[in-house]
Design a protein around this motif. Sequence first.
Motif, short mmCIF file in Angstrom:
data_model
loop_
_atom_site.label_atom_id
_atom_site.label_comp_id
_atom_site.label_asym_id
_atom_site.label_seq_id
_atom_site.Cartn_x
_atom_site.Cartn_y
_atom_site.Cartn_z
N LEU A 100 0.84 -1.20 0.00
CA LEU A 100 0.00 0.00 0.00
C LEU A 100 0.88 1.26 0.00
N GLU A 101 2.04 1.14 0.62
CA GLU A 101 2.95 2.28 0.69
C GLU A 101 3.49 2.66 -0.68
N TYR A 102 3.48 1.67 -1.60
CA TYR A 102 3.93 1.93 -2.97
C TYR A 102 2.74 2.15 -3.91
N TYR A 103 1.56 2.38 -3.32
CA TYR A 103 0.33 2.67 -4.07
C TYR A 103 -0.08 1.53 -5.01
N GLU A 104 0.25 0.29 -4.61
CA GLU A 104 -0.12 -0.89 -5.40
C GLU A 104 -1.52 -1.34 -5.00
N PHE A 105 -2.49 -0.43 -5.08
CA PHE A 105 -3.84 -0.74 -4.59
C PHE A 105 -4.49 -1.87 -5.39
N SER A 106 -4.28 -1.90 -6.69
CA SER A 106 -4.88 -2.94 -7.52
C SER A 106 -4.34 -4.31 -7.16
N LEU A 107 -3.02 -4.41 -6.98
CA LEU A 107 -2.41 -5.69 -6.59
C LEU A 107 -2.91 -6.14 -5.22
N VAL A 108 -2.94 -5.21 -4.26
CA VAL A 108 -3.36 -5.58 -2.91
C VAL A 108 -4.82 -6.03 -2.91
N ARG A 109 -5.67 -5.32 -3.61
CA ARG A 109 -7.08 -5.71 -3.68
C ARG A 109 -7.25 -7.09 -4.31
N LYS A 110 -6.52 -7.33 -5.40
CA LYS A 110 -6.60 -8.63 -6.08
C LYS A 110 -6.15 -9.75 -5.14
N ALA A 111 -5.07 -9.51 -4.41
CA ALA A 111 -4.56 -10.53 -3.48
C ALA A 111 -5.51 -10.73 -2.31
N LEU A 112 -6.07 -9.64 -1.78
CA LEU A 112 -7.01 -9.76 -0.66
C LEU A 112 -8.26 -10.54 -1.08
#
Length: 537
Positions: free
Chosen positions: A71-83
């Motif tokens: 999230l600190e690197y603004y990888e919101f799409s990746l984090v959401r997909k993984a979650l």
Amino acid sequence: MHTEAPHTAAPQPLPDLDCDVLVVGGGINGAGIARDLAGRGWRVVLAEQDDLAAHTSSSSTKLIHGGLRYLEYYEFSLVRKALQEREVLLKSAPHIMWPLRFVMPHDPSMRPAWMIRLGIFLYDHLARREVLPGSQGVNLRTHPVGQPLHDRYRRGFIYSDGWVDDARLVVLNAIDARQRGAQLFTRTRCASAQRTATGWNAVLEGADGTSRVVRARALVNAAGPWAESFLRGTAKPAAAEALATKQLRLVKGSHIVVPRCFEHDHAYIFQNPDKRIIFAIPYEQDYTLIGTTDQEIHGDPRGAKIAPDEVAYLCEQASRYFKRAITPADVVWTYAGVRPLLDDESGDPSAVTRDYLLESNTTAAPLLSVWGGKITTFRKLAEEAADQVGLMLGDQRPHWTHDASLPGGDLQAWIGPARRPDTDFERLVQAVQQRHPWLPRALAHRLARAYGSRISEVLGTAAALTDLGAEVAPGLFEAELRYLQQHEWATTADDVLWRRSKLGLHYTAAQRQQVDDWMKTTTPTNDMNRMTETPCS
């Protein structure tokens, strides 16, 4: 008297194979793609140069997680997909994956509390949760999770993610692929792949020198750290076009295992002065797993090992938090894996994206290359890859893996309808003990963890411990070793002790040698001839 050495005939080529898709690479992405494609009815062949999950996919931090730090690197799409994938995976194989609570002690010198609270709030709400509980603040001076920590850490945060036995996850995908018609060959190198206008002609070479030709309509390059070199050196284009348009950054992540640092069942996530994080995770009952590092490497990733400076770094950072200092002398085992990360020109290896890219090339016969990725998103990656392969072959076929169990993950025959992945596993252990009261509790628990509902295939008709054959090493009987040989591609002691299980961590050198001796006297030597139940053509 002179006698001539006996003539040894060269291995004869094996029969050619025809299939729709040849998958190169037997890590999590290759096995997952083979499974998805086979489940859609495609004829699939997979070739892996070593053992399944021999490299990166058995050397992860073993987490099913969104990646809080991304999230600190603004990888919101990746984090959401993984979650979104966490609970899908937990439900598919509750014997090898389970929820895990993480404690983040707050260090005011690292990040302000408001930033952590905001990050964890986003982490809680970027994807729907049914099984995993939400986050909470915690007073480390009164809560049990604070006891192992230095007194200067007064407050912390607890949030949820998941744990996975990474190497077994790969094997379960491979078993499922085979059951759905795929043919999988381990210790089999794709020596060449010649591209034509209509298909691929590949030569597979076994470790014993045997070879065979595979004719495929499409090729999937899931070679992980070797994906780029495979395209540049092995795959031969029909014209002069360059197949490798992306570059990988190979980043080594190393881990140490030490005697158990704490008694509770939570894990820790520690912030370091260099802005990186490390995890300290309960491991194999008696140990704590600490990792990981990020070191860029160059050259062949095979045989990557932890360096002394990495051991020192992990010990130093963990000791910043734990009251009892951890030193290199405490380390009982180490492992290192090479992450094939898509080069996004980040200066810091820790900042390189963990997302994946699927690259299609249809200038001649279809080619799909897998760049990057992480274990948590393997199922989604495989689903998207199968979609693209279908598109290239002109036949889109429906998704199916989202609600499907992995082999051993459907526990209904043992415990009835599923409730929650974590409690379902405990119900399975109870059912195994009731049905097989002669099994020692520790052995019943270990076998249930490893095989889930497939434990019946390991135990067979055994009605007493003696029916499992000789006890080759403590708690490891011949029946299980034969099962691993016949159903899980295990051919060496390392396959058994460090990938199909972690028994090697619990055994002495002499006990590991006993397993090695047994495997050497009984293991089939020609993997290329080990045909699967349902042939490709």
